[in-house]
Motif scaffolding. Sequence first.
Motif, PDB file in Angstrom:
ATOM      1  N   ARG A 175       0.813  -1.220   0.000  1.00 19.61           N
ATOM      2  CA  ARG A 175       0.000   0.000   0.000  1.00 19.61           C
ATOM      3  C   ARG A 175       0.845   1.268   0.000  1.00 19.61           C
ATOM      4  O   ARG A 175       0.410   2.308   0.510  1.00 19.61           O
ATOM      5  CB  ARG A 175      -0.958   0.006   1.193  1.00 19.61           C
ATOM      6  N   GLU A 176       2.053   1.243  -0.516  1.00 23.98           N
ATOM      7  CA  GLU A 176       2.853   2.468  -0.556  1.00 23.98           C
ATOM      8  C   GLU A 176       2.132   3.513  -1.389  1.00 23.98           C
ATOM      9  O   GLU A 176       1.457   3.200  -2.363  1.00 23.98           O
ATOM     10  CB  GLU A 176       4.245   2.167  -1.111  1.00 23.98           C
ATOM     11  N   ASP A 295       4.221  11.101   4.523  1.00 23.96           N
ATOM     12  CA  ASP A 295       2.998  10.667   3.833  1.00 23.96           C
ATOM     13  C   ASP A 295       2.597   9.259   4.258  1.00 23.96           C
ATOM     14  O   ASP A 295       1.423   8.966   4.475  1.00 23.96           O
ATOM     15  CB  ASP A 295       3.206  10.682   2.318  1.00 23.96           C
ATOM     16  N   GLU A 296       3.584   8.391   4.358  1.00 25.58           N
ATOM     17  CA  GLU A 296       3.273   7.013   4.756  1.00 25.58           C
ATOM     18  C   GLU A 296       2.753   6.995   6.198  1.00 25.58           C
ATOM     19  O   GLU A 296       1.808   6.269   6.515  1.00 25.58           O
ATOM     20  CB  GLU A 296       4.507   6.106   4.658  1.00 25.58           C
ATOM     21  N   ALA A 297       3.372   7.825   7.068  1.00 27.34           N
ATOM     22  CA  ALA A 297       2.991   7.824   8.481  1.00 27.34           C
ATOM     23  C   ALA A 297       1.545   8.275   8.656  1.00 27.34           C
ATOM     24  O   ALA A 297       0.831   7.777   9.528  1.00 27.34           O
ATOM     25  CB  ALA A 297       3.928   8.729   9.267  1.00 27.34           C
ATOM     26  N   LYS A 298       1.087   9.201   7.817  1.00 23.62           N
ATOM     27  CA  LYS A 298      -0.293   9.680   7.936  1.00 23.62           C
ATOM     28  C   LYS A 298      -1.290   8.563   7.666  1.00 23.62           C
ATOM     29  O   LYS A 298      -2.386   8.562   8.221  1.00 23.62           O
ATOM     30  CB  LYS A 298      -0.522  10.836   6.965  1.00 23.62           C
ATOM     31  N   GLY A 299      -0.886   7.646   6.801  1.00 25.34           N
ATOM     32  CA  GLY A 299      -1.729   6.480   6.555  1.00 25.34           C
ATOM     33  C   GLY A 299      -3.098   6.784   5.976  1.00 25.34           C
ATOM     34  O   GLY A 299      -4.070   6.094   6.260  1.00 25.34           O
TER      35      GLY A 299
END
Length: 311
Positions: A175-176, A295-299
Amino acid sequence: MSKLPVYSIVAPIYNEFENLPVLYQRVRAVMESTGEAWELLLIDDGSTDGSTDCIRELAAGDRRIRPVIFARNFGHQIAVTAGLDYSRGKAIVIIDADLQDPPEVMLDLFAKWKEGNEVVYAVRAEREGESLFKKLSASLFYRLIFRITDVKIPLDTGDFRLIDRKVVDIINSMRERHRFLRGMSAWVGFKQIGVEYKRSARFAGETKYPFRKMLRLAVNAITGFSYFPLQLATYFGFISAGISILAIPVVIVLRVVGSQQLTGQATTLIAVLFLGGVQLISLGVLGEYIGRLYDEAKGRPLYVVRQAPDK
Ligand code: UDP
Ligand code: MG
């Protein structure tokens, strides 16, 4: 409950009003010749030109068309991702909606899939109706990516490809958010093979990939599959440290013998500006990776749909 399709065709659509009816006709003709069950996923990526209504009309006339309507424009790679998410076939084909990828080539892809290949990518042997700049930049891009990334992404291939259900399930679990699907499908592995084809000119309309978007895609490809840009700062650091260590005895000797070489503000200024530049570029590179981490951390979800078919 209708029979599950063997083939899913995924077409991302951003303002392709004029191309849609022809796309449907040509895909239908090709697919009917296979004699298998199929579905066509039309992903509306926030079109503003009436493509959305056109997709709904087509879907009303043929139940094999399954529309996914986005709440806004999320970008080509995300639109394709949604198509893969909603696809149900055993083999999934990603195809551009502008008919640059001739639907007839799908038959070659199916043939290679039946021979047991899990990813069959279409290689652009020739490109028609594209500017010299686009061809040159694309060619350079593919070669650069090939050199510096850890995954061997085949040269001169776009997203036009057939992917087996096994591989699609794995891609769907990745899901990147900054996605480069060609890289992701190469990363998975399995049996992959190329089929050459002649890329046509756009049937109608203009490219939806201006230089800015191409550059974004290139940066996503590089950062998604390589640390090379980060390592560049280390290499530069060692090189400039090495040069200055060598320079120290040279300058001392020059002073001792009374030479006027390597004195003055200009040399200092150039060295400072050069290193300042290198440092700022390195910071920018760091920033690219940190922004992606953020961006990834925001999910957040990859896309928001207004209308989607049952899975
Ligand atoms: N596309 C999309 N969202 C975007 C940009 C493009 O869904 O933000 C679609 C577009 O409608 C087309 C495909 O992606 O079906 C490829 O785009 P395009 O043909 O403009 O790219 P090019 O072939 O010029 O590289
Ligand atoms: Mg195109």
